[in-house]
Enzyme design. Structure first.
Site, mmCIF file in Angstrom:
data_model
loop_
_atom_site.group_PDB
_atom_site.id
_atom_site.type_symbol
_atom_site.label_atom_id
_atom_site.label_comp_id
_atom_site.label_asym_id
_atom_site.label_seq_id
_atom_site.Cartn_x
_atom_site.Cartn_y
_atom_site.Cartn_z
ATOM 1 C CB SER A 259 -0.967 -0.013 1.180
ATOM 2 O OG SER A 259 -0.392 0.701 2.245
ATOM 3 C CE LYS A 260 -1.218 6.819 -3.861
ATOM 4 N NZ LYS A 260 -2.319 7.738 -4.063
ATOM 5 N NE ARG A 261 -2.488 3.772 4.561
ATOM 6 C CZ ARG A 261 -2.956 2.564 4.784
ATOM 7 N NH1 ARG A 261 -2.520 1.871 5.809
ATOM 8 N NH2 ARG A 261 -3.859 2.037 4.001
ATOM 9 C CD GLN A 262 2.817 -1.245 3.530
ATOM 10 O OE1 GLN A 262 2.692 -1.417 2.319
ATOM 11 N NE2 GLN A 262 2.284 -2.025 4.421
#
Ligand code: GLU
Length: 492
Positions: A259-262
């Protein structure tokens, strides 16, 4: 007709690395079978519209070398459409969807639903309270078509829903998962046409795949739960369904969806870091597909030859940055050095080492630098750190080992003789280095580590690094002399 596949992104503004892999597998499968690979834009969700998204996506696909020849393309910076089955942008196909929704309505396979948001909300709450899976309760299923049309014409807001038969098994054969069976009692009467007159993804995807002659739908596994509805729609229309192949997700090291967060998940992130398209594509192909032998490095041509849907794994592939770096560094080492230098220039300018203009004038010099550095790079933005030794004249020993090296008893003797030899010539290059180091060795008896390490620390501040001859060539006579002086005055 031959094989026809498609990549059908929604214009969200970025291409997820998983989508790039989906596109790649479609592309490889099409090329291998002399088929067609089409790009269609699925923009039926108008709330998700992002300015410039189509251009960005098409540019990334072009960069990656996963190129289609039918559908939405970019030519001279302009978005154009090519092919016999257009338009290829769903928002331009609204009249087509209207025609096909009428067919379903007439066949009794779809119905008008006038339920308000509030009512739907209430039903959902009641169902949840009872511990049931929320789904539409069929309140409008029984409204006769002509009555419904009258209400719609009178201005009552509505959506159109699929009328699923009760208790019917829908079965399809998935190319990766095998047989999938779902009972219609577990499915919702899916909305096909929204109140704003736009089709939902589920309806548009079936109509388009059929009209565009798609033979194989190869897409991410998040769509597998929707596929029974699609299969039913094909049946309702009396059309043959394509072959469905659902690709497992790409997972992070904790086996969760990337995911984008990582961090980096957009293909553009990798481009911006200076991964080569060849390296990224080679690596991505291997996340979720395994070749028959142990081979790991593939050109696109070789991928086209070796790829097979049969060897796509059922479980998610782990995205392993170390492996990506290893694959990419392989391509960096083998790359045409002129081209590699050109690709690295934005990073030299970004670091403030050269201006765009200097990069042109000093291209050969940068090329020498890349010749030295390329073996140390996993991706090109690393030149920012790796090339620092050539641009930072304010040399300092970088660690204790380097400091100790400058304290060696023979450092003065070594520097003096080295300095003299440099002053004797007009220019210095790698060949000069080779000869000079041999001479110094002969004249002083110092060799190996005792010879190279002190000189390396004086010139770069570091104990380890690239070939000394090349360092001399890139720095040039003036800089080498200046650095000797600087280090002698400050650290010895
Ligand atoms: N528009 C869908 C997406 O964004 C495509 C799904 C499909 O390939 O059917 O992923």
């Amino acid at each position: 007709m031959g094989i026809r596949v498609r990549f059908a992104p929604s214009p969200t503004g970025f291409v997820h690395i998983g989508s790039l892999r989906t596109a790649l597998y479609n592309y490889l499968f099409a090329k291998q079978n002399n088929g067609d690979y089409i790009l269609r834009i699925e923009d039926t969700d108008q709330t998700r519209y992002v300015e410039g998204a189509i251009e960005n996506m098409l540019n990334i696909m072009k960069w990656a070398g996963v190129e289609h020849n039918e559908g939405v393309l970019i030519e001279n910076g302009q978005v154009v459409q090519k092919g016999d089955c257009g338009p290829y942008i769903q928002s331009e196909r609204l009249n087509i969807y209207q025609k096909y929704i009428n067919i379903l309505l007439e066949k009794g396979e779809a119905y008008f639903c006038f339920c308000s948001k509030e009512r739907l909300e209430r039903v959902r709450e009641e169902q949840t309270e009872k511990g049931e899976t929320p789904k539409y309760d069929g309140y409008c299923r029984g409204i006769a078509l002509d009555e419904a049309r009258k209400r719609a014409e009178a201005g009552e807001p509505y959506v159109i829903r699929l009328k699923l038969p009760e208790n019917k098994d829908i079965v399809f054969e998935d190319g990766v998962r095998g047989k999938v069976t779902v009972n219609t009692n577990d499915l919702d009467d899916q909305v096909l046409m929204k109140a704003d007159g736009f089709p939902t993804y589920h309806f548009a995807v079936v109509v388009d795949d059929h009209l565009m002659g798609i033979t194989h739908v190869i897409r991410g596994e998040e769509w597998v739960i929707s596929t029974p509805k699609h299969v039913y729609l094909y049946e309702a229309f009396g059309w043959d369904a394509p072959v469905f192949v659902h690709l497992p997700n790409i997972l992070n090291s904790e086996r969760k969806k990337l995911s984008k967060r990582q961090g980096d998940v957009a293909a553009a992130d990798f481009k911006n870091k200076g991964y080569l398209p060849e390296g990224l594509i080679n690596y991505l192909a291997l996340v979720g597909w395994s070749p028959e032998d142990e081979k790991e490095i593939f050109t696109m041509e070789e991928l086209i030859e070796s790829f097979s849907l049969e060897r796509v794994s059922k479980s998610g592939g782990i995205f392993d940055t170390d492996k990506l770096n290893w694959v990419n560094s392989h391509f960096i080492k083998e790359y045409d050095i002129d081209e590699l230098t050109r690709l690295a220039i934005p990073f030299f300018t970004e670091a403030g080492y050269v201006t765009d203009e200097e990069a042109l004038i000093k291209f050969d010099w940068l090329k020498d630098m890349m010749t030295i550095l390329k073996d140390r790079l996993s991706y090109l933005s690393q030149v920012k750190e790796e090339a620092a030794i050539f641009f930072n004249d304010d040399v300092k020993p970088v660690n204790e080992e380097a400091e100790e090296t400058l304290k060696l008893a023979h450092i003065h003797e070594l520097l003096n003789i080295f300095e003299e030899k440099i002053k004797e010539v007009d220019t210095i290059d790698a060949e000069f280095g080779k000869i000079t180091f041999k001479e110094i060795q002969k004249e002083t008896g110092y060799k190996g580590k005792d010879l190279y390490m002190p000189l390396r620390v004086v010139l770069t501040g570091e104990v380890h690094g690239p070939d000394m001859g090349m360092i001399l060539k890139v720095l040039g006579k003036e800089k080498v002399l200046a650095r000797i002086k600087h280090v002698r005055e400050n650290f010895i």
